[in-house]
Every structure is written in structure tokens, then in C-alpha cells.
Design a protein around this motif. Sequence first.
Motif, PDB file in Angstrom:
ATOM      1  N   ALA A   1      10.564   9.654 -16.151  1.00  0.00           N
ATOM      2  CA  ALA A   1       9.292  10.377 -16.322  1.00  0.00           C
ATOM      3  C   ALA A   1       8.266   9.472 -16.991  1.00  0.00           C
ATOM      4  O   ALA A   1       7.111   9.394 -16.550  1.00  0.00           O
TER       5      ALA A   1
ATOM      6  N   PRO B   1       8.496  20.722 -20.976  1.00  0.00           N
ATOM      7  CA  PRO B   1       7.060  20.504 -21.169  1.00  0.00           C
ATOM      8  C   PRO B   1       6.497  21.416 -22.261  1.00  0.00           C
ATOM      9  O   PRO B   1       6.897  22.575 -22.382  1.00  0.00           O
TER      10      PRO B   1
ATOM     11  N   GLN C   1       6.641  17.358 -14.636  1.00  0.00           N
ATOM     12  CA  GLN C   1       7.057  16.018 -15.044  1.00  0.00           C
ATOM     13  C   GLN C   1       7.550  15.288 -13.815  1.00  0.00           C
ATOM     14  O   GLN C   1       8.029  15.898 -12.862  1.00  0.00           O
TER      15      GLN C   1
END
Length: 173
Positions: free
Chosen positions: A54, A16, A46
Amino acid sequence: MVTMPQPRSRRPLAAPDHEAARTLWEQYAQARPAAASASSDYLVDQFGDHAELADELLDLVRAGYKTATASLLSEYVWEGEAPPGIGAHTVFCDGDGAPRVIVRTTGLALAGFTDVDADHAWAEGEGDRSLAHWRTEHRLFWERVCAAAGRSFTPDMEVLMERFEVVWSDAEG
């Protein structure tokens, strides 16, 4: 000679982007200061265990079909993290690590894997939204997650069922 189809390769989740998540959070906080100040902290996370999953699950959230998720309670212990509380905010990123939505936890419940009900399966918004689909896909997912952690999935594991609402999206910023 007959060749067997090869399993589709899965793109790993990209980490991320925490800086971009902070920017998305700041946009939310500026537009809705009272809501953001009620919980000045947020998680960055996620869905799933590979990029395609995802993205698929995030698309369901953005379309309004997915208003719930589930985690094995043991995962929090393995990762040394506390589970979210009611009112907690999470910035969810896509499979490439880009932040896309901010959700706020509105409900939490614990159940054994085999005790998760059809209402929760429907709220997760996946597949045909049936409990049978939920059990099949989540069992496969948690078998992968447990194996990656050097553990074994068992149906008596506790599941943290989380309900949430989208409070901000990258489309609003």
C-alpha cells in the motif's frame, strides 16, 4: 546445514481512518467546492493487500508515476460493492490507514487479464513499467486475493482498468 531464507513477513493493512478521510475530503471540498460538489460522495480505499505494498503504490501515485490501477471485476461482486464510475472520487490511505491523496476516476475499461495492454501497464507505474512485470506481479497479487476469498484466480477473469488523476493530497491541507 543450509537454511533457506524465510519469506519476509508482511504487515497487514491497518483499517482506513474514515474520520481522517472525512477531514481530508472536507479540506478538498472547501478549497475546490465546484469539483467536490460534482461528486459529493467518495470512497475510502487502499492499494494492495499488505501495508508495505500500500505504501509503495501510494508513493508512486504521489510521485506522479502511477496514474492507473486495476481490479478484478469479480472482487466488486464478492464484496457487494459497485465499481467506481467516471468522475468518482477515492481517498487512498497508506498501509497504516492514514488518508494521503484524493483521486478522481478519469477513465474505465474492461479487459481479460491476458488482454491488458502495455499502455495500461505503463500507466500503473510499477516495477520497470513493462507489461511482463505487470502480468507477473498482478497475477501473484490476484492469486493471493482470490485465495483469501476462497476462490481461484484464472487468466480469463475480467479486469477493470481505471485511470485517475490526483486532485488533492494531505500535503495541501
